[in-house]
Motif scaffolding. Structure first.
Motif, PDB file in Angstrom:
ATOM      1  N   ASN A 176      25.459  36.965  14.283  1.00 57.93           N
ATOM      2  CA  ASN A 176      25.293  37.324  15.495  1.00 57.93           C
ATOM      3  C   ASN A 176      26.419  37.573  16.543  1.00 57.93           C
ATOM      4  OD1 ASN A 176      22.730  37.601  14.859  1.00 57.93           O
ATOM      5  ND2 ASN A 176      22.208  35.624  15.760  1.00 57.93           N
ATOM      6  N   ARG A 177      26.528  38.250  17.547  1.00 58.53           N
ATOM      7  CA  ARG A 177      27.590  38.408  18.473  1.00 58.53           C
ATOM      8  C   ARG A 177      27.148  37.943  19.762  1.00 58.53           C
ATOM      9  NH1 ARG A 177      32.288  41.034  15.782  1.00 58.53           N
ATOM     10  NH2 ARG A 177      31.225  42.603  14.529  1.00 58.53           N
ATOM     11  N   LEU A 178      28.039  37.097  20.324  1.00 57.98           N
ATOM     12  CA  LEU A 178      27.986  36.868  21.840  1.00 57.98           C
ATOM     13  C   LEU A 178      29.163  37.593  22.681  1.00 57.98           C
ATOM     14  CD1 LEU A 178      26.979  35.561  24.135  1.00 57.98           C
ATOM     15  CD2 LEU A 178      28.296  33.421  23.883  1.00 57.98           C
ATOM     16  N   TYR A 179      28.945  38.513  23.273  1.00 63.41           N
ATOM     17  CA  TYR A 179      30.060  39.262  24.125  1.00 63.41           C
ATOM     18  C   TYR A 179      30.107  38.942  25.408  1.00 63.41           C
ATOM     19  CZ  TYR A 179      30.177  42.740  20.152  1.00 63.41           C
ATOM     20  OH  TYR A 179      30.138  43.554  18.811  1.00 63.41           O
ATOM     21  N   THR A 235      24.946  23.978  21.881  1.00 66.52           N
ATOM     22  CA  THR A 235      24.463  22.855  20.718  1.00 66.52           C
ATOM     23  C   THR A 235      22.868  23.301  20.387  1.00 66.52           C
ATOM     24  OG1 THR A 235      25.630  21.025  21.581  1.00 66.52           O
ATOM     25  CG2 THR A 235      23.964  20.455  20.256  1.00 66.52           C
ATOM     26  N   ASP A 236      22.818  23.567  19.032  1.00 75.39           N
ATOM     27  CA  ASP A 236      21.509  23.642  18.509  1.00 75.39           C
ATOM     28  C   ASP A 236      20.430  22.442  18.712  1.00 75.39           C
ATOM     29  OD1 ASP A 236      19.127  24.498  17.062  1.00 75.39           O
ATOM     30  OD2 ASP A 236      20.500  25.440  15.647  1.00 75.39           O
ATOM     31  N   VAL A 237      19.531  22.799  19.318  1.00 76.55           N
ATOM     32  CA  VAL A 237      18.416  21.526  19.688  1.00 76.55           C
ATOM     33  C   VAL A 237      17.125  22.075  19.362  1.00 76.55           C
ATOM     34  CG1 VAL A 237      19.690  20.627  21.970  1.00 76.55           C
ATOM     35  CG2 VAL A 237      18.013  22.452  22.232  1.00 76.55           C
ATOM     36  N   PHE A 287      17.564  31.145  23.222  1.00 76.42           N
ATOM     37  CA  PHE A 287      16.719  31.283  22.125  1.00 76.42           C
ATOM     38  C   PHE A 287      16.958  32.427  21.172  1.00 76.42           C
ATOM     39  CE2 PHE A 287      12.746  32.000  19.976  1.00 76.42           C
ATOM     40  CZ  PHE A 287      12.286  30.877  19.370  1.00 76.42           C
ATOM     41  N   VAL A 288      16.985  32.210  20.004  1.00 75.76           N
ATOM     42  CA  VAL A 288      16.955  33.167  18.874  1.00 75.76           C
ATOM     43  C   VAL A 288      15.992  33.246  17.812  1.00 75.76           C
ATOM     44  CG1 VAL A 288      18.487  34.477  17.430  1.00 75.76           C
ATOM     45  CG2 VAL A 288      19.450  33.057  19.192  1.00 75.76           C
ATOM     46  N   GLY A 298      29.290  28.791  19.063  1.00 76.91           N
ATOM     47  CA  GLY A 298      28.331  27.966  18.142  1.00 76.91           C
ATOM     48  C   GLY A 298      26.938  28.848  18.096  1.00 76.91           C
ATOM     49  N   VAL A 299      27.068  30.002  18.260  1.00 71.48           N
ATOM     50  CA  VAL A 299      25.488  30.692  18.522  1.00 71.48           C
ATOM     51  C   VAL A 299      25.660  31.937  17.410  1.00 71.48           C
ATOM     52  CG1 VAL A 299      25.064  30.100  20.749  1.00 71.48           C
ATOM     53  CG2 VAL A 299      26.260  32.182  20.384  1.00 71.48           C
ATOM     54  N   ALA A 300      26.564  31.914  16.400  1.00 80.18           N
ATOM     55  CA  ALA A 300      26.404  33.216  15.393  1.00 80.18           C
ATOM     56  C   ALA A 300      25.416  33.029  14.530  1.00 80.18           C
ATOM     57  CB  ALA A 300      27.883  32.894  14.577  1.00 80.18           C
TER      58      ALA A 300
END
Length: 621
Positions: free
Chosen positions: A177-180, A276-278, A220-221, A196-198
């Motif tokens: 994924n992208r975080l622009y 951080t993935d929780v 959330f994804v 850390g959200v790819a």
């Protein structure tokens, strides 16, 4: 009485545990959960009702102005026209955001890809960012902005995750994924890997929300299907247990039922540009492997804390109630949101949230597959939902359609939220079987709020926006032309966009609020709830990130006022728990309100008002 979740959950798990081959063959719906084939419905010209049923004369509500606006220079592409893999049938979303802070909404369209592009054999289709020129036209600024994506995209969501006052953009893909991050100069930088959200799997719906109340937006994804293109799930192959996937006896793509579901992810914002993935820690990682599509942070029980809704395709929905201490409780079944009134799983896709009864309760509409109905979950105010689709007049009209995007919008500014549903089939094969009474490209449905808990379908007048037939997917709702009327932009599968400009003949008044949170709230005010008392009623508006179908709407709460010339008083419940009361001086304005400071500016006709409005405001905890 609330039903016990344990027994229902066990029965659902048992149903989903059936062998792949049995599930794929027995459903006869290509894996889509639904009630079964309904009687085919045709109009007077023997067109399927999904692509017909138009009237010659009637109220003209919307006009499709996409071509005049310059949006049809861009085209969505996803795989092949045959849609042999489910990868090609989902998406695309669309987002509204004022990326350059000029007070006007710009539009971001997500694009898909092709197999040749994934293998590096062809140029990848690109997403598009269109800048609003303030004159009804838009300019493609994708390359300059650096947001082309170039991956197989599905959804997008807007949120100011770094609290710098500028909207950022998260794009979900098959793959990373992208975080622009907004650079404040008309450009963006992809920081997904660093943040850390790819993710790296197949992501669909996403939503920003401050679940733990620390003033920073978390993310959330939703995950859809675990799909390996080296072993693609074609019908009759080993990848699907040699099952033959069919819809009404005709071979179609496989899935989602019979395929392995992908996990969901909740990322906590660390405040330093990283997350951080929780998910696993908080129990929202979807260990059941359901097929997540829609996702939305929204406060459904009125306690000021954002709860989390996930619309799952062909599997039960999730509702995670925010306990107020940084954790969630799974109330999916006990809340009534997991299943429809018949206790069935449906093919949930889009999520619309709105107070359509003007009683302060945030109700939900989930779109579903054909031969089922789009579900209106009426909220009693505590987060307990009842399926009132039939009583509200939504059940029968929506059953022939495959619903994707949906949204509550007060199109006539009478102070009551209406409902729009964007449709489009997933199986091109339906066009080869006219006897089914269905079509691949479908028309949009608009329901007018009758102010008594019921809706009436608005006739689609030939040649107008409601008569546009397309393979609809994502849609975003907002005041795109800054004229106080709610418009809709639709991203279509393998086609050009539709821009439905609101041209309804009413002259009703309205107000909109551009909110900015204080030091302890998210800067873009996501999670804020506004109660406007005006015109003898009390309306609710929420600042939400995400929703519809893989899309993100105008974050400015919009309130129709009918013929009232008193704009009323806004009671603003900020995310940090502060409550602020602001008297709005005049109608037909877009007010800028900063937490703790009241009104700081106003737009009239899209431009600064000649004299800045001022108002008294009070703050209390």
């Amino acid at each position: 009485m609330r039903i016990t979740s344990g027994l229902l959950a066990a029965l659902v798990a048992l149903a989903l545990a059936a062998p792949v081959a049995v599930r794929a063959q027995a459903s006869q719906q290509g894996g889509m959960a639904n009630a079964g084939p309904q009687k085919a419905e045709f109009d007077a010209e023997h067109r399927p009702i999904t692509a017909g049923g138009f009237v010659k004369t009637g109220p003209i509500i919307f006009e499709n102005v996409a071509q005049q606006a310059g949006l049809t220079s861009w085209h969505h592409t996803a795989g092949t026209p045959e849609k042999r893999l489910i990868l090609e049938a989902k998406g695309p979303g669309v987002c509204l955001l004022d990326y350059d802070h000029d007070g006007w909404l710009d539009i971001y369209f997500v694009n898909g890809s092709t197999y040749d592009a994934l293998e590096g054999k062809a140029q990848a289709p690109h997403a598009a960012l269109f800048h609003n020129n303030h004159d009804g036209t838009f300019t493609d600024v994708t390359q300059k902005a650096g947001v082309a994506n170039g991956r197989w995209g599905y959804g997008c969501v807007v949120g100011d995750y770094d609290n710098d006052g500028w909207p950022d953009l998260y794009v979900t893909n098959y793959g990373n994924n992208r975080l622009y991050r907004n650079n404040h100069d008309g450009t963006f930088s992809d920081v997904a890997e660093k943040a850390g959200v790819a993710v790296g799997t197949w992501s669909t719906g996403a939503t920003f929300g401050d679940y733990d109340g620390d003033g920073k937006l978390d993310l959330f994804v939703a995950g859809y299907i675990s799909l390996d293109l080296k072993n693609p799930p074609y019908s009759g192959t080993k990848a699907v247990g040699f099952a033959f996937c069919q819809y009404r006896g005709v071979p179609v793509m496989c899935g989602p039922r019979g395929l392995k579901g992908e996990r969901d992810h909740l990322f906590h914002n660390n405040g330093d540009g990283t997350f951080t993935d929780v998910s696993k820690k908080l129990g929202v990682d979807d260990t059941s492997g359901y097929y997540g599509l829609g996702a939305l942070f929204a406060d459904v029980n009125g306690d000021g804390k954002p709860d989390l809704l996930v619309a799952n395709d062909s599997t039960p929905n999730y509702l995670y109630m925010n306990k107020g201490n940084g954790t969630f409780e799974d109330d999916s079944y006990s809340s009534g949101y997991a299943l429809n009134e018949s206790g069935r799983m449906v093919a949930n896709m889009g999520i619309a949230a709105g107070d359509y009864e003007n009683n302060g309760h945030l109700s939900i509409v989930n779109t579903t597959f054909a031969d089922d109905y789009d579900v209106l979950f009426q909220n009693d105010g505590t987060g307990y939902f009842t399926d009132v689709s039939y009583q509200a007049g939504l059940m029968v009209p929506t059953m022939p359609f495959v619903g994707f995007a949906d949204g509550f919008l007060d199109y006539d500014n009478d102070g009551w939220k209406d409902l729009m549903i964007v449709n489009g089939h997933v199986y091109p094969e339906v066009d080869k079987h006219p006897e089914w009474g269905n079509s691949y490209a479908q028309r949009t449905l608009l329901f007018h709020n009758l102010k008594n808990g019921k809706f009436a379908l608005v006739p689609a007048v030939e040649g107008t926006g409601l008569a546009v037939v397309s393979v609809g997917r994502g849609a975003a709702f907002g005041d795109i032309f800054n004229d106080g009327k709610m418009d809709v932009v639709i991203n279509n599968m393998d086609g050009v966009p539709v821009l439905l400009r609101n041209v309804n003949a009413d002259h009703h008044h309205w107000v909109e609020l551009q909110l900015e949170g204080g030091p302890k709230s998210p800067r873009d005010a996501v999670g804020t709830t506004v109660y406007l008392t005006a015109n003898g009623m009390r309306q609710r508006g929420d600042v939400l990130s995400g929703g519809s179908y893989l899309s993100s709407n105008d974050m400015r709460p919009h309130f129709g006022l009918g013929d009232a010339t008193d704009a009323g008083t806004a009671e603003i419940h900020w995310p940090d728990g502060t409550k602020e009361t602001v008297k709005l001086p005049a109608v037909d304005r877009i007010y800028s309100i900063v937490e703790g400071k009241g009104i700081t500016g106003a737009l009239c006709g899209g431009n600064p008002c000649t004299a800045n409005a001022s108002a008294s405001h009070g703050t209390d905890k």
